[in-house]
Design a protein around this motif. Structure first.
Motif, PDB file in Angstrom:
ATOM      1  N   ALA A   1      49.324 -13.823  11.558  1.00  0.00           N
ATOM      2  CA  ALA A   1      48.373 -13.145  12.443  1.00  0.00           C
ATOM      3  C   ALA A   1      47.571 -14.203  13.193  1.00  0.00           C
ATOM      4  CB  ALA A   1      47.422 -12.262  11.629  1.00  0.00           C
ATOM      5  N   PRO A   2      47.100 -13.851  14.384  1.00  0.00           N
ATOM      6  CA  PRO A   2      46.252 -14.797  15.114  1.00  0.00           C
ATOM      7  C   PRO A   2      44.884 -14.926  14.454  1.00  0.00           C
ATOM      8  CG  PRO A   2      46.397 -12.705  16.281  1.00  0.00           C
ATOM      9  CD  PRO A   2      47.316 -12.593  15.111  1.00  0.00           C
ATOM     10  N   SER A   3      44.148 -15.941  14.874  1.00  0.00           N
ATOM     11  CA  SER A   3      42.785 -16.128  14.357  1.00  0.00           C
ATOM     12  C   SER A   3      41.837 -15.243  15.149  1.00  0.00           C
ATOM     13  CB  SER A   3      42.371 -17.596  14.512  1.00  0.00           C
ATOM     14  OG  SER A   3      40.957 -17.701  14.511  1.00  0.00           O
ATOM     15  N   ILE A   4      41.159 -14.336  14.445  1.00  0.00           N
ATOM     16  CA  ILE A   4      40.223 -13.472  15.180  1.00  0.00           C
ATOM     17  C   ILE A   4      39.022 -14.279  15.646  1.00  0.00           C
ATOM     18  CG2 ILE A   4      38.906 -12.629  13.172  1.00  0.00           C
ATOM     19  CD1 ILE A   4      39.297  -9.805  14.841  1.00  0.00           C
ATOM     20  N   GLN A   5      38.674 -15.317  14.878  1.00  0.00           N
ATOM     21  CA  GLN A   5      37.531 -16.142  15.299  1.00  0.00           C
ATOM     22  C   GLN A   5      37.860 -16.858  16.609  1.00  0.00           C
ATOM     23  OE1 GLN A   5      39.033 -16.338  12.291  1.00  0.00           O
ATOM     24  NE2 GLN A   5      37.510 -16.031  10.678  1.00  0.00           N
ATOM     25  N   CYS A   6      39.027 -17.516  16.646  1.00  0.00           N
ATOM     26  CA  CYS A   6      39.387 -18.255  17.859  1.00  0.00           C
ATOM     27  C   CYS A   6      39.641 -17.299  19.021  1.00  0.00           C
ATOM     28  CB  CYS A   6      40.627 -19.115  17.607  1.00  0.00           C
ATOM     29  SG  CYS A   6      40.319 -20.507  16.509  1.00  0.00           S
TER      30      CYS A   6
ATOM     31  N   LEU B   1      36.205 -16.049  20.244  1.00  0.00           N
ATOM     32  CA  LEU B   1      35.416 -17.111  20.887  1.00  0.00           C
ATOM     33  C   LEU B   1      36.057 -17.544  22.205  1.00  0.00           C
ATOM     34  CD1 LEU B   1      34.334 -19.210  17.783  1.00  0.00           C
ATOM     35  CD2 LEU B   1      32.873 -17.797  19.245  1.00  0.00           C
ATOM     36  N   ALA B   2      37.378 -17.527  22.261  1.00  0.00           N
ATOM     37  CA  ALA B   2      38.044 -17.887  23.523  1.00  0.00           C
ATOM     38  C   ALA B   2      37.615 -16.920  24.626  1.00  0.00           C
ATOM     39  CB  ALA B   2      39.557 -17.866  23.341  1.00  0.00           C
ATOM     40  N   SER B   3      37.589 -15.633  24.302  1.00  0.00           N
ATOM     41  CA  SER B   3      37.161 -14.648  25.310  1.00  0.00           C
ATOM     42  C   SER B   3      35.703 -14.869  25.697  1.00  0.00           C
ATOM     43  CB  SER B   3      37.336 -13.227  24.759  1.00  0.00           C
ATOM     44  OG  SER B   3      38.691 -12.947  24.557  1.00  0.00           O
ATOM     45  N   ILE B   4      34.868 -15.161  24.707  1.00  0.00           N
ATOM     46  CA  ILE B   4      33.438 -15.370  24.978  1.00  0.00           C
ATOM     47  C   ILE B   4      33.237 -16.603  25.865  1.00  0.00           C
ATOM     48  CG2 ILE B   4      31.287 -16.110  23.853  1.00  0.00           C
ATOM     49  CD1 ILE B   4      32.020 -14.197  21.541  1.00  0.00           C
TER      50      ILE B   4
ATOM     51  N   THR C   1      26.206 -22.824  12.571  1.00  0.00           N
ATOM     52  CA  THR C   1      26.132 -22.082  11.309  1.00  0.00           C
ATOM     53  C   THR C   1      25.884 -20.618  11.646  1.00  0.00           C
ATOM     54  OG1 THR C   1      23.770 -22.443  11.095  1.00  0.00           O
ATOM     55  CG2 THR C   1      25.189 -24.041  10.033  1.00  0.00           C
ATOM     56  N   GLY C   2      26.649 -19.754  11.009  1.00  0.00           N
ATOM     57  CA  GLY C   2      26.508 -18.324  11.300  1.00  0.00           C
ATOM     58  C   GLY C   2      27.391 -17.929  12.469  1.00  0.00           C
ATOM     59  N   GLU C   3      27.074 -16.784  13.051  1.00  0.00           N
ATOM     60  CA  GLU C   3      27.926 -16.240  14.109  1.00  0.00           C
ATOM     61  C   GLU C   3      27.847 -17.093  15.376  1.00  0.00           C
ATOM     62  OE1 GLU C   3      26.898 -12.123  14.602  1.00  0.00           O
ATOM     63  OE2 GLU C   3      27.300 -11.672  12.496  1.00  0.00           O
ATOM     64  N   GLY C   4      29.003 -17.282  16.011  1.00  0.00           N
ATOM     65  CA  GLY C   4      29.056 -18.152  17.181  1.00  0.00           C
ATOM     66  C   GLY C   4      28.979 -17.425  18.509  1.00  0.00           C
ATOM     67  N   ASP C   5      28.886 -16.088  18.482  1.00  0.00           N
ATOM     68  CA  ASP C   5      28.959 -15.303  19.731  1.00  0.00           C
ATOM     69  C   ASP C   5      27.942 -15.774  20.772  1.00  0.00           C
ATOM     70  OD1 ASP C   5      30.557 -13.806  18.060  1.00  0.00           O
ATOM     71  OD2 ASP C   5      29.076 -12.221  17.786  1.00  0.00           O
ATOM     72  N   HIS C   6      26.721 -16.051  20.308  1.00  0.00           N
ATOM     73  CA  HIS C   6      25.671 -16.491  21.235  1.00  0.00           C
ATOM     74  C   HIS C   6      25.469 -17.999  21.158  1.00  0.00           C
ATOM     75  CE1 HIS C   6      24.561 -12.406  22.216  1.00  0.00           C
ATOM     76  NE2 HIS C   6      24.605 -12.119  20.928  1.00  0.00           N
ATOM     77  N   ALA C   7      25.643 -18.551  19.943  1.00  0.00           N
ATOM     78  CA  ALA C   7      25.356 -19.978  19.758  1.00  0.00           C
ATOM     79  C   ALA C   7      26.304 -20.845  20.585  1.00  0.00           C
ATOM     80  CB  ALA C   7      25.461 -20.337  18.278  1.00  0.00           C
ATOM     81  N   LEU C   8      27.595 -20.498  20.596  1.00  0.00           N
ATOM     82  CA  LEU C   8      28.552 -21.359  21.294  1.00  0.00           C
ATOM     83  C   LEU C   8      28.310 -21.373  22.803  1.00  0.00           C
ATOM     84  CD1 LEU C   8      30.937 -23.241  21.369  1.00  0.00           C
ATOM     85  CD2 LEU C   8      32.470 -21.278  21.179  1.00  0.00           C
ATOM     86  N   PRO C   9      28.210 -20.215  23.472  1.00  0.00           N
ATOM     87  CA  PRO C   9      27.941 -20.294  24.916  1.00  0.00           C
ATOM     88  C   PRO C   9      26.600 -20.948  25.234  1.00  0.00           C
ATOM     89  CG  PRO C   9      28.102 -17.989  24.186  1.00  0.00           C
ATOM     90  CD  PRO C   9      28.502 -18.846  23.033  1.00  0.00           C
TER      91      PRO C   9
ATOM     92  N   THR D   1      16.027 -21.650  13.909  1.00  0.00           N
ATOM     93  CA  THR D   1      16.458 -20.308  13.504  1.00  0.00           C
ATOM     94  C   THR D   1      17.958 -20.269  13.284  1.00  0.00           C
ATOM     95  OG1 THR D   1      16.733 -19.688  15.799  1.00  0.00           O
ATOM     96  CG2 THR D   1      14.628 -19.122  14.781  1.00  0.00           C
ATOM     97  N   GLU D   2      18.381 -19.289  12.490  1.00  0.00           N
ATOM     98  CA  GLU D   2      19.803 -18.995  12.324  1.00  0.00           C
ATOM     99  C   GLU D   2      20.385 -18.597  13.671  1.00  0.00           C
ATOM    100  OE1 GLU D   2      22.641 -17.825  10.813  1.00  0.00           O
ATOM    101  OE2 GLU D   2      22.399 -19.048   9.026  1.00  0.00           O
ATOM    102  N   SER D   3      21.700 -18.657  13.777  1.00  0.00           N
ATOM    103  CA  SER D   3      22.303 -18.228  15.034  1.00  0.00           C
ATOM    104  C   SER D   3      22.034 -16.735  15.249  1.00  0.00           C
ATOM    105  CB  SER D   3      23.807 -18.484  15.019  1.00  0.00           C
ATOM    106  OG  SER D   3      24.411 -17.699  14.039  1.00  0.00           O
ATOM    107  N   THR D   4      21.932 -16.378  16.497  1.00  0.00           N
ATOM    108  CA  THR D   4      21.638 -14.987  16.831  1.00  0.00           C
ATOM    109  C   THR D   4      22.851 -14.125  16.527  1.00  0.00           C
ATOM    110  OG1 THR D   4      20.337 -15.846  18.631  1.00  0.00           O
ATOM    111  CG2 THR D   4      20.806 -13.481  18.673  1.00  0.00           C
ATOM    112  N   ARG D   5      22.625 -13.054  15.782  1.00  0.00           N
ATOM    113  CA  ARG D   5      23.734 -12.153  15.474  1.00  0.00           C
ATOM    114  C   ARG D   5      23.859 -11.097  16.549  1.00  0.00           C
ATOM    115  NH1 ARG D   5      21.252 -11.402   9.935  1.00  0.00           N
ATOM    116  NH2 ARG D   5      21.449 -13.544   9.247  1.00  0.00           N
ATOM    117  N   THR D   6      25.085 -10.774  16.857  1.00  0.00           N
ATOM    118  CA  THR D   6      25.319  -9.706  17.820  1.00  0.00           C
ATOM    119  C   THR D   6      25.002  -8.380  17.145  1.00  0.00           C
ATOM    120  OG1 THR D   6      27.056 -11.013  18.830  1.00  0.00           O
ATOM    121  CG2 THR D   6      27.049  -8.656  19.313  1.00  0.00           C
ATOM    122  N   GLN D   7      24.049  -7.653  17.692  1.00  0.00           N
ATOM    123  CA  GLN D   7      23.684  -6.376  17.081  1.00  0.00           C
ATOM    124  C   GLN D   7      24.579  -5.249  17.576  1.00  0.00           C
ATOM    125  OE1 GLN D   7      21.743  -6.194  14.537  1.00  0.00           O
ATOM    126  NE2 GLN D   7      21.250  -8.372  14.683  1.00  0.00           N
ATOM    127  N   ASP D   8      24.905  -5.283  18.847  1.00  0.00           N
ATOM    128  CA  ASP D   8      25.756  -4.233  19.411  1.00  0.00           C
ATOM    129  C   ASP D   8      27.146  -4.821  19.624  1.00  0.00           C
ATOM    130  OD1 ASP D   8      27.066  -2.308  20.796  1.00  0.00           O
ATOM    131  OD2 ASP D   8      25.626  -2.161  22.448  1.00  0.00           O
TER     132      ASP D   8
END
Ligand code: SF4
Length: 638
Positions: A40-45, A48-51, A214-222, A250-257
């Motif tokens: 299976a592909p990596s859901i993380q990669c 994050l690629a789409s983001i 550390t934590g979710e990368g949805d906001h931290a990486l961009p 602070t911890e990385s921002t978690r995507t709420q929605d």
């Protein structure tokens, strides 16, 4: 609660401001290293690629796990990636640790400490341990060096490694080589292996790492890429540690929605599979799509199971809407038409039963789907799953003792777990489950009771495995000293995998420990011996069964749980009572009232005597005055 190490950081309280276009488009590589699964592909990669692309940058995902599987073959690759007992010996991590850190200890010491590894290797390859050393000291370092040359890594501004489970030393090893060759390219690490203090420790001690999320990368990486593109200071990006900069406040921002997230892009994975041919990479395994329809756990956010280290600090449950989940799944299946889907969610959102599952049932797709669920699902809810094509589940059963389940805060009971197994069998849903032991407060009687129960359940799918619980970072047993778990120390394997310069207490995920008041080894062994026999029976050509047929005035049970076949017939009100305990466990008083309502002249004692007789004959189970019938309707269409 007395907390040992958590929380490390304050959670970022508010959603970040939307980022504008970047000052320039960066070229970003994401790398998925061995021993990540190759079916299976990596859901993380993929996500994050789409983001990263949506944020205005270029992004390429390199599936080097697929490349290695194509070199060593799927049997060897999966034999290492799925090796039993990896929490003890970390075989896959140890294999790449030589390339990452050089000589730590002689291979012979590792094999003396973990003799099972030799057996695993022989089972997989038919070869002796000398070939393990060749793989570790020659083949894998050479393979890494070849991949350091095979890609124009200098063409990237930043290379990111997503490291989860057994991907860590391979990711660190390649990063070290790349930093030597291309010192100007920034290296970023993230994923579950970098959560909490683990990521900070790696950054502090390993000079080739430039940034850690550390934590979710949805906001931290961009956010990090935005600052890098603008040449702005990197201090203070939530969740991002940068060499030479002050750590994040602070911890990385978690995507709420989660509906706001893009659909993961798996283009590079399927291209790699196509290039090599699926058979060369995954063997006979079907290629699967990974989907994420929820994060966190709705049970764990209220009653964190005591042994569960999932989700680090992010247990809060955040599902996608059913509509969005359905749209996303359809879009992915149109792009990559495969027949197997796995949800990475920790737990099924119950709302998805009436939304996502209902929509799936209407589609009539021949897609086989896996989900982690709570064991409390009813017969009707399992029917909904079956109609939706969800035919493989992980229900987190963990024990058949209500006392032990209470100790682990599972929110389930013996009868609820058996009910799940029973109706899963009826609906042809495969439950994947374990029996765990070693919970402080358990008794030998808990295991004697379970061992005695096992032969009654031969007609239900047995556990896949079992064993003593492992102590995980982030679990309540790890963070809450009131459970009395003492002498907590990193597992022995870390000494063989990581250099002493890293503080193993800060990077370990699994720990050895002393637990007070657990059942004796003989008691636990007797249960596992009974489970062994249960599993043996399910390897026979026809698995055991316990079914019933209904007529207006009778109910006949055919019992093929043991080697001989027997039948039992209940008539009149007794047939009604037996069937009334089928869907779910019922109390004797309620059953008695039902019988009175039907016009029978019976006492509560009459009904209770019948129910107890059913239990004595192995046709029912009882607990806390509730009774559950064990036989499954022979009619598949009820
Ligand atoms: S074990 Fe499963 S149900 Fe329990 S808290 Fe963890 S994810 Fe939730």
């Amino acid at each position: 609660m007395t907390e040992k190490t958590l929380p490390l950081l304050q959670v970022s309280p508010k959603a970040p401001e939307p980022l504008g276009p970047p000052a320039r488009s960066l070229r970003v590589a994401l790398v998925n290293m061995p021993w990540a699964r190759v079916d299976a592909p990596s859901i993380q990669c993929g996500l994050l690629a789409s983001i990263v692309r949506n944020a205005g940058h270029h992004c390429t995902v390199h599936y080097l796990n697929v490349e290695l599987a194509a070199v060593v073959g799927p049997k060897t690759y999966n034999g290492i990636a799925d090796a039993g007992g990896e929490r003890l010996h970390q075989f896959g991590e140890w294999l790449f640790s030589y390339a990452a850190f050089g000589e730590l200890r002689p291979d012979s010491e590792y094999h003396a400490e973990f003799p099972d590894v030799e057996e695993i290797w022989r089972d997989v390859t038919g070869e002796g341990i000398d070939t393990i050393s060749t793989l570790r000291r020659e083949t894998l370092p050479r393979w890494l060096a070849e991949w350091a040359d095979a890609v124009d890594w200098s063409g990237y501004d930043i290379i990111g490694f997503s490291s989860t489970f057994l991907q860590n030393t391979a990711s660190l090893a390649l990063g070290r080589i790349l930093k030597d060759k291309f010192p100007e390219v920034a290296l970023l690490y993230g994923g579950a292996n970098f959560d909490g203090e683990m990521g900070a420790e790696y950054l502090r001690k390993l000079p080739w790492i430039d940034h850690v999320v550390t934590g979710e990368g949805d906001h931290a990486l961009p956010a990090l890429l935005h600052r890098l593109a603008a040449g702005e200071p990197l201090t203070g990006v939530p969740g991002v540690w940068t060499r030479g900069a002050t750590g994040p406040a602070t911890e990385s921002t978690r995507t709420q929605d989660l509906d706001t997230l893009p659909v993961p892009d798996y283009t590079e994975y399927f291209a790699a599979i196509e290039r090599h041919g699926a058979q060369a990479v995954v063997g006979d395994e079907p290629v699967k799509l990974l989907v994420e329809f929820a994060r966190g756990c709705w049970w764990g956010q209220k009653h964190h199971c005591t042994f569960c280290g999932l989700n680090a600090l992010g247990m809060g449950f955040r599902p996608k809407t059913g509509e969005r989940a359905m749209h996303e799944l359809e879009q992915m299946l149109r792009a990559h038409p495969v027949t197997h889907v796995e949800a990475v969610d920790n737990i099924l959102d119950m709302k998805h039963l009436s939304t996502l599952c209902a929509s799936l049932a209407e589609k009539h797709w021949d897609v086989s789907t896996f989900y982690e669920v709570k064991a409390n699902l009813t017969r009707e809810q399992l029917a909904v799953l079956a109609a939706a094509g969800i035919n493989r589940i992980q229900p987190g059963i963990e024990s058949l003792s209500t006392h032990v389940l209470n100790l682990m805060r599972k929110g389930s009971t013996k009868l609820i777990n058996v009910r799940l197994l029973k109706w899963a069998r009826y609906h042809d849903i495969k439950p994947e489950w374990n029996i765990l032991s070693g919970f402080p407060g358990e008794t030998d009687a808990d295991y004697a009771e379970q061992a005695a129960l096992v032969p009654l359940l031969y007609h239900l799918r047995p556990p896949d495995c079992g064993g003593i619980l492992w102590l995980e970072r982030f679990s309540p047993y790890f963070t809450d000293e009131t459970f009395g778990i003492t002498n907590v120390r990193p597992r022995a394997c870390y000494r063989f995998v990581y250099p002493e310069t890293l503080d193993h207490s800060k990077i370990a995920y699994y720990f050895d420990y002393e637990a007070p008041g657990i059942a004796s080894q003989p008691a636990r062994k007797s249960l596992y011996a009974a489970v062994g026999e249960w599993r043996r029976k399910w390897r026979e050509e026809v698995p055991p069964s316990l079914t019933y047929r209904r007529l207006p005035t009778s109910l006949t049970i055919t019992d093929r749980r043991l080697d001989t076949e027997s039948t039992t017939t209940y008539t009149g009100w007794q047939a009604d009572v037996y069937e009334a305990c089928g869907d779910t466990a019922r109390a004797a008083k309620r059953l008695h009232q039902d019988i009175l309502d039907q016009g029978h002249n019976l006492t509560l004692d009459d009904v209770t005597a019948f129910l107890d007789d059913c239990c004595a004959n192995g046709m029912m189970l009882t607990e806390d005055d509730k009774y559950l019938a064990l036989a499954i309707p022979e009619n598949r269409h009820w």
